[in-house]
Motif scaffolding. Structure first.
Motif, PDB file in Angstrom:
ATOM      1  N   GLU A  70      15.223  79.917  70.789  1.00  0.00           N
ATOM      2  CA  GLU A  70      13.971  79.216  70.276  1.00  0.00           C
ATOM      3  C   GLU A  70      12.945  80.565  70.165  1.00  0.00           C
ATOM      4  O   GLU A  70      12.875  81.343  68.794  1.00  0.00           O
ATOM      5  CB  GLU A  70      13.422  77.966  70.572  1.00  0.00           C
ATOM      6  N   VAL A  74      11.712  82.688  67.408  1.00  0.00           N
ATOM      7  CA  VAL A  74      10.665  82.986  66.311  1.00  0.00           C
ATOM      8  C   VAL A  74       9.749  83.924  67.140  1.00  0.00           C
ATOM      9  O   VAL A  74       9.251  84.376  65.411  1.00  0.00           O
ATOM     10  CB  VAL A  74      10.143  81.989  67.722  1.00  0.00           C
ATOM     11  N   SER A  93      10.254  78.646  58.855  1.00  0.00           N
ATOM     12  CA  SER A  93       9.802  78.546  60.263  1.00  0.00           C
ATOM     13  C   SER A  93       9.183  76.680  60.573  1.00  0.00           C
ATOM     14  O   SER A  93       9.974  76.802  62.047  1.00  0.00           O
ATOM     15  CB  SER A  93       8.347  79.120  60.605  1.00  0.00           C
ATOM     16  N   ILE A  97      11.011  74.854  63.625  1.00  0.00           N
ATOM     17  CA  ILE A  97      10.602  74.692  64.995  1.00  0.00           C
ATOM     18  C   ILE A  97      10.662  72.597  64.505  1.00  0.00           C
ATOM     19  O   ILE A  97      11.139  72.428  65.446  1.00  0.00           O
ATOM     20  CB  ILE A  97       8.955  75.037  64.970  1.00  0.00           C
TER      21      ILE A  97
END
Length: 117
Positions: A70, A74, A93, A97
């Motif tokens: 992750e 990210v 995004s 998430i």
């Protein structure tokens, strides 16, 4: 400036002598019984073949890998914020998430994060 056969022979002899010295004095020639045995997960493989292993170690490692990936995904997302459309960036995004948060919630509900079962 070409090398003659005498020079080549001298270079080969020096290389062989240096290799012999390195092999003779290297630390790997000292063999110990404990260092030459395989050692896996803190268990001696020569004594008990089937010891109970807690699955929590595996689950925590998987959770760590998920959140490690992750972070890898990210961090570049923040760099693309300047060059992409803000609306599309927010959608992708937030979806990414939210999927990770739902996975963490699923693991929490199933008790995978609880060590005291």
């Amino acid at each position: 400036m070409y090398l003659t056969s005498k020079h080549m022979l001298m270079i080969i002899v020096i290389m062989m002598v240096m290799s012999l010295i390195m092999i003779t004095f290297s630390k790997k020639t000292i063999c110990e019984w404990q260092k030459s045995t395989p050692f896996e997960c803190g268990f001696n493989p020569m004594t008990f073949k089937r010891l109970p292993f807690s699955i929590h170690f595996f689950l925590i490692a998987v959770i760590f890998l998920i959140f490690d990936i992750e972070i890898i995904i990210v961090l570049p997302m923040t760099l693309t914020l300047k060059t992409s459309m803000i609306k599309m960036w927010l959608i992708t995004s937030s979806m990414f998430i939210s999927i990770l948060i739902m996975g963490l919630y699923h693991e929490w509900i199933n008790g995978m994060l609880n060590w005291t079962k």
